[in-house]
Design a protein around this motif. Structure first.
Motif, PDB file in Angstrom:
ATOM      1  N   LEU A 191       6.423   4.137  -6.001  1.00 34.14           N
ATOM      2  CA  LEU A 191       5.948   2.745  -6.073  1.00 34.14           C
ATOM      3  C   LEU A 191       4.725   2.632  -6.979  1.00 34.14           C
ATOM      4  O   LEU A 191       4.633   1.717  -7.800  1.00 34.14           O
ATOM      5  N   PHE A 224       4.500   0.600 -10.473  1.00 31.70           N
ATOM      6  CA  PHE A 224       3.502  -0.454 -10.630  1.00 31.70           C
ATOM      7  C   PHE A 224       2.554  -0.171 -11.798  1.00 31.70           C
ATOM      8  O   PHE A 224       2.289  -1.041 -12.616  1.00 31.70           O
ATOM      9  N   ASN A 251      10.767  -0.271   1.533  1.00 29.15           N
ATOM     10  CA  ASN A 251      11.193   0.302   0.266  1.00 29.15           C
ATOM     11  C   ASN A 251      12.628   0.830   0.303  1.00 29.15           C
ATOM     12  O   ASN A 251      13.185   1.066   1.361  1.00 29.15           O
ATOM     13  N   THR A 275      11.291  -3.907  -1.215  1.00 26.87           N
ATOM     14  CA  THR A 275      10.978  -3.354  -2.537  1.00 26.87           C
ATOM     15  C   THR A 275      11.936  -2.233  -2.913  1.00 26.87           C
ATOM     16  O   THR A 275      12.565  -1.618  -2.057  1.00 26.87           O
ATOM     17  N   ALA A 329      11.361   0.951  -5.726  1.00 26.99           N
ATOM     18  CA  ALA A 329      10.657   1.602  -6.826  1.00 26.99           C
ATOM     19  C   ALA A 329      11.643   1.900  -7.954  1.00 26.99           C
ATOM     20  O   ALA A 329      11.280   1.881  -9.126  1.00 26.99           O
ATOM     21  N   VAL A 377       8.066  -5.018  -6.564  1.00 23.62           N
ATOM     22  CA  VAL A 377       6.926  -4.096  -6.584  1.00 23.62           C
ATOM     23  C   VAL A 377       5.678  -4.825  -7.086  1.00 23.62           C
ATOM     24  O   VAL A 377       4.638  -4.838  -6.415  1.00 23.62           O
TER      25      VAL A 377
END
Length: 167
Positions: A22, A26, A118, A146, A148, A154
């Motif tokens: 993650l 990001f 996630n 979310t 990744a 994210v």
């Protein structure tokens, strides 16, 4: 007049929930299939602009919580906010998130946080029920589905946490 704030933000969760992935998605916009277990803590930075405020987020990617390997309280000290990460393909990671939530509240007080559910791209392996998510929301937890891998939500989750840090 613009304002710059530097804030320590911890990523907390059980081992292998996707914290490092993650942060990588990001900060760098990338995802790797390779699993690298975090030893101790890895720190990254990213600036977010919200209105006329720049928030310099110091992201503390802390090793995953395991029954024999607890997150040291020292890693949590001084944190301004945190992301609780749950692996949607492993229902058992909710318990670790709840325990970490209580421990950081003891250490840092009632500070802003969001929950990242996630691996939402792995629908065939998804174990969280609608009732699990509703239970978290009933506690007042703001949750984001979310991934990744795909990048889904994210930036939105990190940005929402940054908004909560505004004066």
């Amino acid at each position: 007049m613009s304002l710059t704030l530097q804030k320590k933000v911890c990523l907390l969760g059980a081992f292998a929930v996707g914290k490092t992935s993650l942060v990588s998605r990001f900060v760098k916009g990338i995802f790797s299939e390779k699993y690298l277990s975090t030893m101790g803590v890895k720190i990254d930075r990213k600036n977010l602009q919200i209105g006329d405020v720049t928030i310099n987020m110091m992201l503390w990617d802390i090793h995953g919580e395991e029954s024999n390997k607890k997150v040291p309280a020292a890693y949590m000290r001084g944190t301004a906010a945190y992301l609780l990460v749950v692996d949607g393909t492993r229902k058992s990671t909710i318990a670790a998130a709840c325990e970490l939530h209580e421990r950081i509240r003891t250490e840092a007080g009632d500070i802003p946080f969001v929950v990242l559910l996630n691996k939402c791209d792995l629908q065939d392996e998804w174990q969280l029920a609608e009732s699990d998510m509703e239970a978290m929301q009933e506690k007042g937890w703001e949750c984001f589905l979310t991934s990744a891998c795909s990048g889904q939500n994210v930036d939105a989750a990190f940005s929402r946490l940054a908004e909560k840090l505004l004066p």
